[in-house]
Design a protein around this motif. Structure first.
Motif, mmCIF file in Angstrom:
data_model
loop_
_atom_site.group_PDB
_atom_site.id
_atom_site.type_symbol
_atom_site.label_atom_id
_atom_site.label_comp_id
_atom_site.label_asym_id
_atom_site.label_seq_id
_atom_site.Cartn_x
_atom_site.Cartn_y
_atom_site.Cartn_z
ATOM 1 N N PHE A 176 1.734 -0.454 5.363
ATOM 2 C CA PHE A 176 0.621 -0.433 4.418
ATOM 3 C C PHE A 176 -0.179 -1.739 4.446
ATOM 4 C CE2 PHE A 176 3.913 2.367 2.640
ATOM 5 C CZ PHE A 176 3.191 3.541 2.571
ATOM 6 N N MET A 177 0.043 -2.584 5.407
ATOM 7 C CA MET A 177 -0.598 -3.894 5.481
ATOM 8 C C MET A 177 -2.111 -3.775 5.328
ATOM 9 S SD MET A 177 -0.220 -6.617 8.547
ATOM 10 C CE MET A 177 -1.035 -8.181 8.511
ATOM 11 N N GLU A 178 -2.658 -4.609 4.420
ATOM 12 C CA GLU A 178 -4.104 -4.686 4.154
ATOM 13 C C GLU A 178 -4.683 -3.400 3.561
ATOM 14 O OE1 GLU A 178 -5.810 -7.549 4.399
ATOM 15 O OE2 GLU A 178 -4.103 -8.619 5.245
ATOM 16 N N CYS A 179 -3.848 -2.558 2.974
ATOM 17 C CA CYS A 179 -4.343 -1.345 2.325
ATOM 18 C C CYS A 179 -4.897 -1.755 0.959
ATOM 19 C CB CYS A 179 -3.223 -0.327 2.171
ATOM 20 S SG CYS A 179 -3.777 1.223 1.455
ATOM 21 N N LYS A 180 -6.181 -1.859 0.839
ATOM 22 C CA LYS A 180 -6.842 -2.387 -0.348
ATOM 23 C C LYS A 180 -6.857 -1.417 -1.530
ATOM 24 C CE LYS A 180 -7.959 -6.077 1.947
ATOM 25 N NZ LYS A 180 -7.082 -7.203 1.903
ATOM 26 N N SER A 181 -6.558 -0.129 -1.337
ATOM 27 C CA SER A 181 -6.599 0.861 -2.411
ATOM 28 C C SER A 181 -5.223 1.219 -2.964
ATOM 29 C CB SER A 181 -7.275 2.135 -1.919
ATOM 30 O OG SER A 181 -8.596 1.872 -1.527
ATOM 31 N N LEU A 182 -4.170 0.810 -2.303
ATOM 32 C CA LEU A 182 -2.814 1.157 -2.735
ATOM 33 C C LEU A 182 -2.475 0.405 -4.022
ATOM 34 C CD1 LEU A 182 -0.176 2.680 -1.916
ATOM 35 C CD2 LEU A 182 0.541 0.539 -0.836
ATOM 36 N N THR A 183 -2.183 1.127 -5.110
ATOM 37 C CA THR A 183 -1.833 0.490 -6.378
ATOM 38 C C THR A 183 -0.351 0.601 -6.703
ATOM 39 O OG1 THR A 183 -2.406 2.478 -7.621
ATOM 40 C CG2 THR A 183 -4.135 0.802 -7.367
ATOM 41 N N THR A 184 0.268 1.689 -6.295
ATOM 42 C CA THR A 184 1.691 1.899 -6.554
ATOM 43 C C THR A 184 2.396 2.176 -5.232
ATOM 44 O OG1 THR A 184 1.201 2.832 -8.715
ATOM 45 C CG2 THR A 184 3.374 3.293 -7.812
ATOM 46 N N ALA A 185 3.413 1.396 -4.958
ATOM 47 C CA ALA A 185 4.158 1.570 -3.709
ATOM 48 C C ALA A 185 5.008 2.835 -3.752
ATOM 49 C CB ALA A 185 5.047 0.361 -3.465
#
Length: 108
Positions: free
Chosen positions: A8-17
């Motif tokens: 998920f590196m540099e995923c700017k929209s991910l809020t919850t893992a």
């Protein structure tokens, strides 16, 4: 799945893992640069590598449960982030992990 390295590196929209499977051993760079990430997953006992895992996760806050029993690679795991987080769990290296970044404490 045994490695989530760079997933998920540099995923700017991910809020919850997402939940991390018990089979995962390598989480190096998994969430690095996920600047919107506010909630971290429970880290399972199987994980042995967490190099740069939460590096630059500026929005990450709260408590992270770390159960990695044989963690050996964790350089800069929490580096370059600003909010306070608390580490809990059965990982024997919680105090050492807390030293890898600012505003990281271990639950007492």
């Amino acid at each position: 799945v045994t490695s989530l390295q760079f997933t998920f590196m540099e995923c700017k929209s991910l809020t919850t893992a997402p939940e991390i499977p018990d089979s995962v051993t390598n989480m190096g760079w998994t969430f690095q640069g996920c600047t919107a990430l506010t909630t971290a997953p429970t880290i399972p006992e199987s994980v042995t590598g967490m190099v740069h895992t939460f590096y630059s996760c500026d929005a990450l806050t709260g408590t992270i449960e770390l159960n990695a029993a044989n963690l050996s690679y964790y350089t800069d795991c929490f580096r370059a982030r600003t909010k306070a987080i608390t580490l809990t769990g059965s990982c024997p290296l919680l105090t050492e992990l807390a030293k890898t970044g600012p505003n990281v404490t271990v639950a007492s």
